[in-house]
Design a protein around this motif. Structure first.
Motif, mmCIF file in Angstrom:
data_model
loop_
_atom_site.group_PDB
_atom_site.id
_atom_site.type_symbol
_atom_site.label_atom_id
_atom_site.label_comp_id
_atom_site.label_asym_id
_atom_site.label_seq_id
_atom_site.Cartn_x
_atom_site.Cartn_y
_atom_site.Cartn_z
ATOM 1 N N ASP A 1 0.839 -1.193 0.000
ATOM 2 C CA ASP A 1 0.000 0.000 0.000
ATOM 3 C C ASP A 1 0.882 1.255 0.000
ATOM 4 O OD1 ASP A 1 -3.125 0.696 0.809
ATOM 5 O OD2 ASP A 1 -1.704 2.223 1.501
ATOM 6 N N PRO A 2 0.458 2.324 -0.674
ATOM 7 C CA PRO A 2 1.249 3.552 -0.650
ATOM 8 C C PRO A 2 1.303 4.235 0.713
ATOM 9 C CG PRO A 2 -0.826 3.893 -1.814
ATOM 10 C CD PRO A 2 -0.697 2.415 -1.587
ATOM 11 N N GLY A 3 0.421 3.845 1.626
ATOM 12 C CA GLY A 3 0.417 4.437 2.962
ATOM 13 C C GLY A 3 1.260 3.628 3.932
ATOM 14 N N SER A 4 2.219 4.269 4.600
ATOM 15 C CA SER A 4 3.114 3.545 5.503
ATOM 16 C C SER A 4 2.379 2.957 6.698
ATOM 17 C CB SER A 4 4.242 4.464 5.985
ATOM 18 O OG SER A 4 3.728 5.585 6.693
ATOM 19 N N ASP A 5 1.341 3.635 7.201
ATOM 20 C CA ASP A 5 0.582 3.095 8.332
ATOM 21 C C ASP A 5 -0.181 1.834 7.926
ATOM 22 O OD1 ASP A 5 1.439 5.055 10.046
ATOM 23 O OD2 ASP A 5 -0.314 6.344 9.748
ATOM 24 N N VAL A 6 -0.656 1.805 6.690
ATOM 25 C CA VAL A 6 -1.355 0.626 6.181
ATOM 26 C C VAL A 6 -0.386 -0.548 6.119
ATOM 27 C CG1 VAL A 6 -2.771 -0.323 4.319
ATOM 28 C CG2 VAL A 6 -2.830 2.132 4.803
ATOM 29 N N ARG A 7 0.790 -0.308 5.534
ATOM 30 C CA ARG A 7 1.806 -1.369 5.439
ATOM 31 C C ARG A 7 2.212 -1.846 6.819
ATOM 32 N NH1 ARG A 7 4.106 2.502 2.013
ATOM 33 N NH2 ARG A 7 5.948 2.719 3.354
ATOM 34 N N ASN A 8 2.362 -0.924 7.745
ATOM 35 C CA ASN A 8 2.778 -1.271 9.098
ATOM 36 C C ASN A 8 1.764 -2.194 9.770
ATOM 37 O OD1 ASN A 8 4.677 -0.435 11.545
ATOM 38 N ND2 ASN A 8 2.580 -0.390 12.285
ATOM 39 N N ASN A 9 0.490 -1.822 9.684
ATOM 40 C CA ASN A 9 -0.555 -2.626 10.324
ATOM 41 C C ASN A 9 -0.672 -4.005 9.681
ATOM 42 O OD1 ASN A 9 -1.027 -0.435 11.936
ATOM 43 N ND2 ASN A 9 -3.050 0.042 11.117
ATOM 44 N N ALA A 10 -0.589 -4.034 8.352
ATOM 45 C CA ALA A 10 -0.709 -5.308 7.643
ATOM 46 C C ALA A 10 0.477 -6.217 7.944
ATOM 47 C CB ALA A 10 -0.810 -5.059 6.141
ATOM 48 N N THR A 11 1.673 -5.643 7.975
ATOM 49 C CA THR A 11 2.878 -6.439 8.208
ATOM 50 C C THR A 11 2.896 -7.021 9.608
ATOM 51 O OG1 THR A 11 4.113 -5.049 6.652
ATOM 52 C CG2 THR A 11 5.398 -6.408 8.172
ATOM 53 N N ARG A 12 2.546 -6.214 10.591
ATOM 54 C CA ARG A 12 2.523 -6.731 11.966
ATOM 55 C C ARG A 12 1.444 -7.803 12.123
ATOM 56 N NH1 ARG A 12 0.745 -6.268 17.337
ATOM 57 N NH2 ARG A 12 2.511 -6.454 18.768
ATOM 58 N N ALA A 13 0.300 -7.578 11.502
ATOM 59 C CA ALA A 13 -0.780 -8.571 11.588
ATOM 60 C C ALA A 13 -0.345 -9.896 10.986
ATOM 61 C CB ALA A 13 -2.016 -8.039 10.871
ATOM 62 N N LEU A 14 0.313 -9.847 9.838
ATOM 63 C CA LEU A 14 0.761 -11.076 9.190
ATOM 64 C C LEU A 14 1.837 -11.779 10.000
ATOM 65 C CD1 LEU A 14 0.796 -9.975 5.458
ATOM 66 C CD2 LEU A 14 -0.533 -11.856 6.430
ATOM 67 N N ALA A 15 2.686 -11.013 10.663
ATOM 68 C CA ALA A 15 3.708 -11.627 11.505
ATOM 69 C C ALA A 15 3.059 -12.423 12.637
ATOM 70 C CB ALA A 15 4.639 -10.559 12.073
ATOM 71 N N LEU A 16 2.016 -11.865 13.235
ATOM 72 C CA LEU A 16 1.317 -12.565 14.319
ATOM 73 C C LEU A 16 0.575 -13.789 13.784
ATOM 74 C CD1 LEU A 16 -0.128 -9.644 16.488
ATOM 75 C CD2 LEU A 16 2.085 -10.782 16.638
ATOM 76 N N ILE A 17 -0.012 -13.652 12.604
ATOM 77 C CA ILE A 17 -0.716 -14.786 12.002
ATOM 78 C C ILE A 17 0.263 -15.900 11.654
ATOM 79 C CG2 ILE A 17 -2.001 -15.516 9.950
ATOM 80 C CD1 ILE A 17 -3.396 -12.773 10.020
ATOM 81 N N ALA A 18 1.421 -15.534 11.113
ATOM 82 C CA ALA A 18 2.434 -16.537 10.768
ATOM 83 C C ALA A 18 2.907 -17.275 12.014
ATOM 84 C CB ALA A 18 3.605 -15.878 10.061
ATOM 85 N N GLY A 19 3.104 -16.523 13.095
ATOM 86 C CA GLY A 19 3.510 -17.157 14.347
ATOM 87 C C GLY A 19 2.456 -18.104 14.870
ATOM 88 N N TYR A 20 1.205 -17.692 14.744
ATOM 89 C CA TYR A 20 0.094 -18.564 15.155
ATOM 90 C C TYR A 20 0.087 -19.838 14.318
ATOM 91 C CZ TYR A 20 -4.701 -20.189 15.847
ATOM 92 O OH TYR A 20 -5.808 -20.952 16.122
ATOM 93 N N GLY A 21 0.328 -19.704 13.021
ATOM 94 C CA GLY A 21 0.354 -20.869 12.149
ATOM 95 C C GLY A 21 1.463 -21.843 12.502
#
Length: 271
Positions: A217-237
């Motif tokens: 996403d062109p918005g850094s806050d969007v990328r930040n939220n998505a990246t952190r969320a995916l990191a937590l999801i990956a850890g859960y997996g």
């Protein structure tokens, strides 16, 4: 209260156990600088950056400096653009991260800015405002512990946690709207909140493609939220292999080429 104001509050993001990124609008209140660190330097030397930076350990960081310094750094030979990010706090001092993008260096390619007029439902916006306030109060008290065992954040702070539990219901109720806003809304604050709430979906694998898309996403806050969320999801997996969750690693590697320090920080932590 507008969602633009919420974004300024929500920019206070937990980094590790005791440090938080502080939005530029609050930089005048930051403690004096204790550490200056550089990234993105390949041909440019630290001494060149220090001279152009004009800021030293022990100085105070002002909003004016936040605005002027990147332009000065971009005037260095071979430098295309630059960014500075203050992080509070380490031993009561501000850490200042200074990044440059040089000619010929790998760059993060972003999606074109969306143009849609769609917005988040009022119920989601209100929850986002409430969480931004609760989260900021918790960070200011140094109370940043969280439970990530379910693949999303549940803070130990009771006020923040209560709102995060609402996110679970909102993610189920407004799944289609959250996806549409995340991919098509022209408002980056709405997209950032959409990424944050969508991550609370019960079916984690179902939201992985949307969050991976948001990492460009062109918005850094969007990328930040998505990246952190995916990191937590990956850890859960990893902890729950029967859930059959697959999160690709390539987008995290790509973020390491970003000029934004938050991209590099979240991606490196995830990897």
């Amino acid at each position: 209260m507008t969602l633009r104001y919420v974004a300024a509050l929500a920019a206070t993001l937990v980094v590790g156990a005791s440090a938080a990124v502080v939005p530029a609008v609050a930089s005048a209140q930051l403690p004096r600088i204790g550490i200056i660190d550089f990234y993105g330097l390949r041909k440019t030397t630290p001494s060149q950056v220090r001279e152009a930076l004009g800021i030293s350990v022990g100085d105070s960081l002002t909003a004016v400096a936040m605005f002027e310094v990147p332009a000065r750094l971009a005037e260095l030979p071979g430098v295309v653009s630059a960014a500075i990010d203050p992080v509070c706090c380490e031993d009561g001092k501000t850490m200042l991260y200074v990044g440059v993008a040089e000619e010929g260096s790998p760059a993060l390619e972003l999606h074109a800015r969306p143009t849609g007029a769609i917005r988040l439902p009022a119920e989601v916006v209100q929850a986002g405002i409430a969480f931004a306030r609760a989260h900021t109060r918790a960070v200011m008290r140094g109370f940043v512990k969280e439970d990530i065992s379910q693949g999303h954040s549940l803070m130990a702070d009771s006020a923040a946690r209560m709102i995060q539990l609402r996110f679970v219901d909102l993610a189920a109720k407004y799944a289609d709207s959250l996806r549409a806003v995340l991919r098509t809304s022209d408002d980056p604050d709405h997209r950032a909140l959409a990424a944050e709430v969508l991550a609370y979906s019960a079916n984690k694998q179902s939201v992985v493609p949307d969050l991976v898309y948001a990492m460009r996403d062109p918005g850094s806050d969007v990328r930040n939220n998505a990246t952190r969320a995916l990191a937590l999801i990956a850890g859960y997996g990893q902890r729950n292999p029967t859930a059959r969750i697959t999160v690709p690693h390539e987008p995290f590697i790509d973020l390491l080429n970003s000029l934004a320090w938050t991209d590099r920080n979240k991606a490196s932590l995830a990897l």
